[in-house]
Design a protein around this motif. Structure first.
Motif, PDB file in Angstrom:
ATOM      1  N   LEU A 177       0.860  -1.186   0.000  1.00  0.00           N
ATOM      2  CA  LEU A 177       0.000   0.000   0.000  1.00  0.00           C
ATOM      3  C   LEU A 177       0.893   1.230   0.000  1.00  0.00           C
ATOM      4  O   LEU A 177       1.623   1.482   0.964  1.00  0.00           O
ATOM      5  N   ALA A 178       0.824   1.998  -1.076  1.00  0.00           N
ATOM      6  CA  ALA A 178       1.740   3.124  -1.246  1.00  0.00           C
ATOM      7  C   ALA A 178       1.244   4.363  -0.533  1.00  0.00           C
ATOM      8  O   ALA A 178       0.062   4.486  -0.207  1.00  0.00           O
ATOM      9  N   LYS A 179       2.170   5.294  -0.302  1.00  0.00           N
ATOM     10  CA  LYS A 179       1.850   6.497   0.481  1.00  0.00           C
ATOM     11  C   LYS A 179       0.913   7.452  -0.242  1.00  0.00           C
ATOM     12  O   LYS A 179       0.388   8.375   0.356  1.00  0.00           O
ATOM     13  N   ASP A 180       0.713   7.242  -1.548  1.00  0.00           N
ATOM     14  CA  ASP A 180      -0.186   8.139  -2.283  1.00  0.00           C
ATOM     15  C   ASP A 180      -1.581   7.533  -2.458  1.00  0.00           C
ATOM     16  O   ASP A 180      -2.348   7.980  -3.299  1.00  0.00           O
ATOM     17  N   GLY A 181      -1.893   6.519  -1.642  1.00  0.00           N
ATOM     18  CA  GLY A 181      -3.240   5.960  -1.680  1.00  0.00           C
ATOM     19  C   GLY A 181      -3.468   4.967  -2.809  1.00  0.00           C
ATOM     20  O   GLY A 181      -4.608   4.611  -3.098  1.00  0.00           O
ATOM     21  N   THR A 182      -2.396   4.538  -3.442  1.00  0.00           N
ATOM     22  CA  THR A 182      -2.503   3.526  -4.494  1.00  0.00           C
ATOM     23  C   THR A 182      -1.938   2.204  -3.973  1.00  0.00           C
ATOM     24  O   THR A 182      -1.451   2.120  -2.847  1.00  0.00           O
ATOM     25  N   VAL A 183      -2.013   1.170  -4.805  1.00  0.00           N
ATOM     26  CA  VAL A 183      -1.292  -0.073  -4.508  1.00  0.00           C
ATOM     27  C   VAL A 183      -0.119  -0.150  -5.482  1.00  0.00           C
ATOM     28  O   VAL A 183      -0.169   0.415  -6.579  1.00  0.00           O
ATOM     29  N   PHE A 184       0.938  -0.855  -5.070  1.00  0.00           N
ATOM     30  CA  PHE A 184       2.173  -0.815  -5.851  1.00  0.00           C
ATOM     31  C   PHE A 184       2.801  -2.202  -5.886  1.00  0.00           C
ATOM     32  O   PHE A 184       2.900  -2.866  -4.855  1.00  0.00           O
ATOM     33  N   LEU A 185       3.188  -2.621  -7.090  1.00  0.00           N
ATOM     34  CA  LEU A 185       3.883  -3.904  -7.240  1.00  0.00           C
ATOM     35  C   LEU A 185       5.331  -3.668  -6.835  1.00  0.00           C
ATOM     36  O   LEU A 185       6.180  -3.370  -7.662  1.00  0.00           O
ATOM     37  N   ARG A 186       5.585  -3.808  -5.532  1.00  0.00           N
ATOM     38  CA  ARG A 186       6.893  -3.396  -5.014  1.00  0.00           C
ATOM     39  C   ARG A 186       7.938  -4.487  -5.177  1.00  0.00           C
ATOM     40  O   ARG A 186       9.128  -4.219  -5.109  1.00  0.00           O
ATOM     41  N   ARG A 242      -1.885  -6.175 -14.100  1.00  0.00           N
ATOM     42  CA  ARG A 242      -3.199  -5.692 -14.542  1.00  0.00           C
ATOM     43  C   ARG A 242      -4.119  -5.426 -13.360  1.00  0.00           C
ATOM     44  O   ARG A 242      -4.856  -4.441 -13.348  1.00  0.00           O
ATOM     45  N   LEU A 243      -4.064  -6.334 -12.371  1.00  0.00           N
ATOM     46  CA  LEU A 243      -4.876  -6.134 -11.159  1.00  0.00           C
ATOM     47  C   LEU A 243      -4.511  -4.817 -10.485  1.00  0.00           C
ATOM     48  O   LEU A 243      -5.386  -4.043 -10.078  1.00  0.00           O
ATOM     49  N   VAL A 244      -3.209  -4.579 -10.364  1.00  0.00           N
ATOM     50  CA  VAL A 244      -2.729  -3.362  -9.698  1.00  0.00           C
ATOM     51  C   VAL A 244      -3.184  -2.129 -10.474  1.00  0.00           C
ATOM     52  O   VAL A 244      -3.678  -1.154  -9.889  1.00  0.00           O
ATOM     53  N   ALA A 245      -3.056  -2.183 -11.793  1.00  0.00           N
ATOM     54  CA  ALA A 245      -3.456  -1.026 -12.612  1.00  0.00           C
ATOM     55  C   ALA A 245      -4.949  -0.768 -12.484  1.00  0.00           C
ATOM     56  O   ALA A 245      -5.390   0.387 -12.348  1.00  0.00           O
TER      57      ALA A 245
END
Lengths: 137, 61
Positions: free
Chosen positions: A55-64, A79-82
């Motif tokens: 869970l990224a700091k800008d309120g998105t999800v991220f494939l880290r 694709r799920l993340v996008a």
């Protein structure tokens, strides 16, 4: 004069509604985003748990950590993340719009970022405001 | 005198409107947190559990 009074009355009522401290979140568009995200959540959960997605700091999800996803599934996870991020962006925008303040979008986004991170279960990865990834304990 | 009353009414109205605008411009942080939490609850709990519960085994007589 009567119109002005009526307007002022409406204005005062609006103020009172604000004082109650509720944002409008019951619109068809917001409901759509919620159900779309809710359905996707089951597919994302294993990747949150493995740490591939955070869970990224800008309120998105991220494939880290793409390496944590088997090659065969990497495209599907991307694709799920996008798709999730598109829904989230739409959700933040729509909440701001539904409350008559499109300019609130960054604040809504920041609030959500903080709440997603805060509510995430132990084991999931979240990004701090300074950009550091940490696994929740 | 009539004029004074007019001014008073006008400034009163302007003050009220300005008050409304002010309230609408400032971001209601705690309301937003409540809204976020209720949406997060729904999004994260609406989904079926990651591992579906196993169907109860039939008892063999």
């Amino acid at each position: 004069m009567i119109r002005l009074l009526a307007f002022l009355f409406g204005c005062v009522l609006g103020t009172a509604a604000f004082a109650q401290g509720n944002l409008e979140i019951n619109t068809p568009a917001i409901d759509n985003y919620k159900s779309s995200m809710g359905q996707r959540h089951a597919q994302l959960t294993p990747w949150y748990q493995s740490g591939a997605v955070g869970l990224a700091k800008d309120g998105t999800v991220f494939l880290r950590d793409p390496g944590a996803v088997p090659l065969a599934q990497r495209q599907a996870v991307s694709r799920l993340v996008a798709a999730e991020n598109a829904d989230r962006a739409g959700l933040y925008r729509e909440i701001a719009r539904a409350n008559g303040n499109p300019g609130w979008e960054p604040d809504i986004r920041a609030t959500f970022a903080q709440r997603w991170a805060n509510r995430a279960p132990a084991g999931w990865w979240v990004q701090s405001a300074t950009g550091i990834w940490q696994q929740k304990k | 005198m009539n004029r004074l009353l007019q001014y008073a009414t006008l400034s009163f109205a302007v003050g009220l409107v300005a008050g409304c605008v002010t309230i609408n411009i400032y971001f209601p942080a705690s309301a937003a947190e409540k809204a976020a939490d209720s949406i997060i609850d729904e999004v994260w709990q609406l989904a079926p559990p990651a591992t579906p519960p196993q169907a109860p085994k039939e008892k063999t007589p």
